[in-house]
Write a protein that holds these residues in place. Structure first.
Motif, PDB file in Angstrom:
ATOM      1  N   GLN A  62       0.834  -1.205   0.000  1.00 51.83           N
ATOM      2  CA  GLN A  62       0.000   0.000   0.000  1.00 51.83           C
ATOM      3  C   GLN A  62       0.866   1.252   0.000  1.00 51.83           C
ATOM      4  O   GLN A  62       0.567   2.228  -0.693  1.00 51.83           O
ATOM      5  CB  GLN A  62      -0.942  -0.004   1.206  1.00 51.83           C
ATOM      6  CG  GLN A  62      -2.107  -0.957   1.060  1.00 51.83           C
ATOM      7  CD  GLN A  62      -3.037  -0.926   2.265  1.00 51.83           C
ATOM      8  OE1 GLN A  62      -2.685  -0.448   3.335  1.00 51.83           O
ATOM      9  NE2 GLN A  62      -4.247  -1.452   2.074  1.00 51.83           N
ATOM     10  N   VAL A  63       1.952   1.223   0.763  1.00 56.09           N
ATOM     11  CA  VAL A  63       2.854   2.368   0.776  1.00 56.09           C
ATOM     12  C   VAL A  63       3.428   2.585  -0.623  1.00 56.09           C
ATOM     13  O   VAL A  63       3.467   3.719  -1.129  1.00 56.09           O
ATOM     14  CB  VAL A  63       3.977   2.154   1.821  1.00 56.09           C
ATOM     15  CG1 VAL A  63       5.091   3.174   1.636  1.00 56.09           C
ATOM     16  CG2 VAL A  63       3.416   2.215   3.229  1.00 56.09           C
ATOM     17  N   ARG A  64       3.878   1.493  -1.264  1.00 50.21           N
ATOM     18  CA  ARG A  64       4.403   1.603  -2.631  1.00 50.21           C
ATOM     19  C   ARG A  64       3.327   2.108  -3.589  1.00 50.21           C
ATOM     20  O   ARG A  64       3.591   2.918  -4.474  1.00 50.21           O
ATOM     21  CB  ARG A  64       4.934   0.246  -3.103  1.00 50.21           C
ATOM     22  CG  ARG A  64       6.313  -0.039  -2.579  1.00 50.21           C
ATOM     23  CD  ARG A  64       6.926  -1.242  -3.290  1.00 50.21           C
ATOM     24  NE  ARG A  64       7.513  -2.083  -2.265  1.00 50.21           N
ATOM     25  CZ  ARG A  64       7.213  -3.345  -2.025  1.00 50.21           C
ATOM     26  NH1 ARG A  64       6.358  -3.966  -2.792  1.00 50.21           N
ATOM     27  NH2 ARG A  64       7.786  -4.011  -1.060  1.00 50.21           N
ATOM     28  N   GLU A  65       2.115   1.611  -3.417  1.00 46.31           N
ATOM     29  CA  GLU A  65       1.011   2.023  -4.281  1.00 46.31           C
ATOM     30  C   GLU A  65       0.723   3.512  -4.112  1.00 46.31           C
ATOM     31  O   GLU A  65       0.516   4.227  -5.097  1.00 46.31           O
ATOM     32  CB  GLU A  65      -0.231   1.199  -3.927  1.00 46.31           C
ATOM     33  CG  GLU A  65      -1.339   1.290  -4.951  1.00 46.31           C
ATOM     34  CD  GLU A  65      -2.485   0.355  -4.636  1.00 46.31           C
ATOM     35  OE1 GLU A  65      -3.632   0.832  -4.673  1.00 46.31           O
ATOM     36  OE2 GLU A  65      -2.226  -0.831  -4.352  1.00 46.31           O
ATOM     37  N   PHE A  66       0.743   3.993  -2.875  1.00 44.77           N
ATOM     38  CA  PHE A  66       0.527   5.426  -2.640  1.00 44.77           C
ATOM     39  C   PHE A  66       1.661   6.251  -3.250  1.00 44.77           C
ATOM     40  O   PHE A  66       1.420   7.313  -3.826  1.00 44.77           O
ATOM     41  CB  PHE A  66       0.410   5.728  -1.144  1.00 44.77           C
ATOM     42  CG  PHE A  66      -0.898   5.304  -0.543  1.00 44.77           C
ATOM     43  CD1 PHE A  66      -2.098   5.603  -1.151  1.00 44.77           C
ATOM     44  CD2 PHE A  66      -0.929   4.599   0.658  1.00 44.77           C
ATOM     45  CE1 PHE A  66      -3.308   5.210  -0.600  1.00 44.77           C
ATOM     46  CE2 PHE A  66      -2.131   4.203   1.212  1.00 44.77           C
ATOM     47  CZ  PHE A  66      -3.316   4.504   0.586  1.00 44.77           C
ATOM     48  N   GLU A  67       2.884   5.761  -3.145  1.00 45.07           N
ATOM     49  CA  GLU A  67       4.010   6.471  -3.748  1.00 45.07           C
ATOM     50  C   GLU A  67       3.856   6.519  -5.265  1.00 45.07           C
ATOM     51  O   GLU A  67       4.093   7.550  -5.893  1.00 45.07           O
ATOM     52  CB  GLU A  67       5.327   5.779  -3.380  1.00 45.07           C
ATOM     53  CG  GLU A  67       5.716   5.941  -1.928  1.00 45.07           C
ATOM     54  CD  GLU A  67       6.942   5.102  -1.562  1.00 45.07           C
ATOM     55  OE1 GLU A  67       7.418   4.319  -2.426  1.00 45.07           O
ATOM     56  OE2 GLU A  67       7.410   5.229  -0.421  1.00 45.07           O
ATOM     57  N   ILE A  68       3.459   5.408  -5.847  1.00 45.96           N
ATOM     58  CA  ILE A  68       3.278   5.353  -7.304  1.00 45.96           C
ATOM     59  C   ILE A  68       2.160   6.296  -7.729  1.00 45.96           C
ATOM     60  O   ILE A  68       2.300   7.053  -8.698  1.00 45.96           O
ATOM     61  CB  ILE A  68       2.993   3.900  -7.759  1.00 45.96           C
ATOM     62  CG1 ILE A  68       4.250   3.048  -7.600  1.00 45.96           C
ATOM     63  CG2 ILE A  68       2.502   3.864  -9.196  1.00 45.96           C
ATOM     64  CD1 ILE A  68       4.021   1.560  -7.807  1.00 45.96           C
ATOM     65  N   LYS A  69       1.059   6.285  -7.005  1.00 39.86           N
ATOM     66  CA  LYS A  69      -0.056   7.188  -7.350  1.00 39.86           C
ATOM     67  C   LYS A  69       0.365   8.636  -7.186  1.00 39.86           C
ATOM     68  O   LYS A  69      -0.025   9.496  -7.986  1.00 39.86           O
ATOM     69  CB  LYS A  69      -1.274   6.875  -6.488  1.00 39.86           C
ATOM     70  CG  LYS A  69      -1.969   5.612  -6.923  1.00 39.86           C
ATOM     71  CD  LYS A  69      -3.295   5.433  -6.251  1.00 39.86           C
ATOM     72  CE  LYS A  69      -3.912   4.128  -6.737  1.00 39.86           C
ATOM     73  NZ  LYS A  69      -5.315   4.056  -6.516  1.00 39.86           N
ATOM     74  N   LEU A 115       0.300  11.325 -10.141  1.00 42.47           N
ATOM     75  CA  LEU A 115      -0.381  12.624 -10.038  1.00 42.47           C
ATOM     76  C   LEU A 115       0.572  13.764 -10.384  1.00 42.47           C
ATOM     77  O   LEU A 115       0.181  14.727 -11.058  1.00 42.47           O
ATOM     78  CB  LEU A 115      -0.958  12.811  -8.642  1.00 42.47           C
ATOM     79  CG  LEU A 115      -2.188  11.972  -8.313  1.00 42.47           C
ATOM     80  CD1 LEU A 115      -2.582  12.151  -6.851  1.00 42.47           C
ATOM     81  CD2 LEU A 115      -3.346  12.355  -9.212  1.00 42.47           C
ATOM     82  N   GLU A 116       1.815  13.653  -9.935  1.00 39.59           N
ATOM     83  CA  GLU A 116       2.793  14.685 -10.270  1.00 39.59           C
ATOM     84  C   GLU A 116       3.034  14.720 -11.775  1.00 39.59           C
ATOM     85  O   GLU A 116       3.140  15.785 -12.370  1.00 39.59           O
ATOM     86  CB  GLU A 116       4.110  14.415  -9.535  1.00 39.59           C
ATOM     87  CG  GLU A 116       4.042  14.680  -8.051  1.00 39.59           C
ATOM     88  CD  GLU A 116       5.342  14.292  -7.345  1.00 39.59           C
ATOM     89  OE1 GLU A 116       6.374  14.133  -8.022  1.00 39.59           O
ATOM     90  OE2 GLU A 116       5.298  14.154  -6.107  1.00 39.59           O
TER      91      GLU A 116
END
Length: 139
Positions: free
Chosen positions: A33-40, A44-45
């Motif tokens: 989930q942490v990796r997924e949030f970083e990827i998202k 977004l950037e």
């Protein structure tokens, strides 16, 4: 009543010295989930940067189109000016020829020049009318 577990007996499930499989799965899920949030966050950037680039490109394109249209108007204005100068010079030359023919006593030459100018003008006007009509009819 906590009694130490005697050596040699297996520990009950959940009391092992190393993390259980469930804990490992939970940790793995959290890491994912942490990796997924970083990827998202990165996505977004990137989307934000794409939008900024698209906006900048649009502004540049509009600016280029504005300059192009201005240049086009200036060119057409120059073409019209040149056309009017050409017509004026030709009219002066023709008037000079007719005046010279009349001054020399060649009335018939002056009449033939006027007839030629009238016929050429009529042909040019007719050709212009046909071209304009053809341009308006998109057949």
């Amino acid at each position: 009543m906590n009694h130490p577990i005697p050596a040699g007996k297996p520990e009950p499930e959940g009391h092992q010295g190393k993390p259980s499989q469930e804990m490992q799965l939970l940790e793995q899920i959290l890491e994912n989930q942490v990796r997924e949030f970083e990827i998202k966050s990165r996505e977004l950037e990137i989307e934000k940067q794409k939008d900024a680039n698209a906006f900048q490109f649009s502004r540049e394109a509009l600016s280029a189109q504005e300059r192009d249209r201005k240049h086009e108007r200036e060119c057409k204005r120059g073409e019209r000016r040149d056309r009017y100068w050409l017509i004026a010079i030709m009219a002066l030359i023709l008037a000079g020829l007719i005046g010279a023919a009349l001054a020399m006593g060649h009335k018939d030459v002056a009449i033939e020049l006027v007839k030629a100018v009238i016929l050429i003008s009529a042909g040019a006007a007719g050709g212009y009318g046909l071209a304009k009509k053809k341009q308006d009819d998109p057949e």
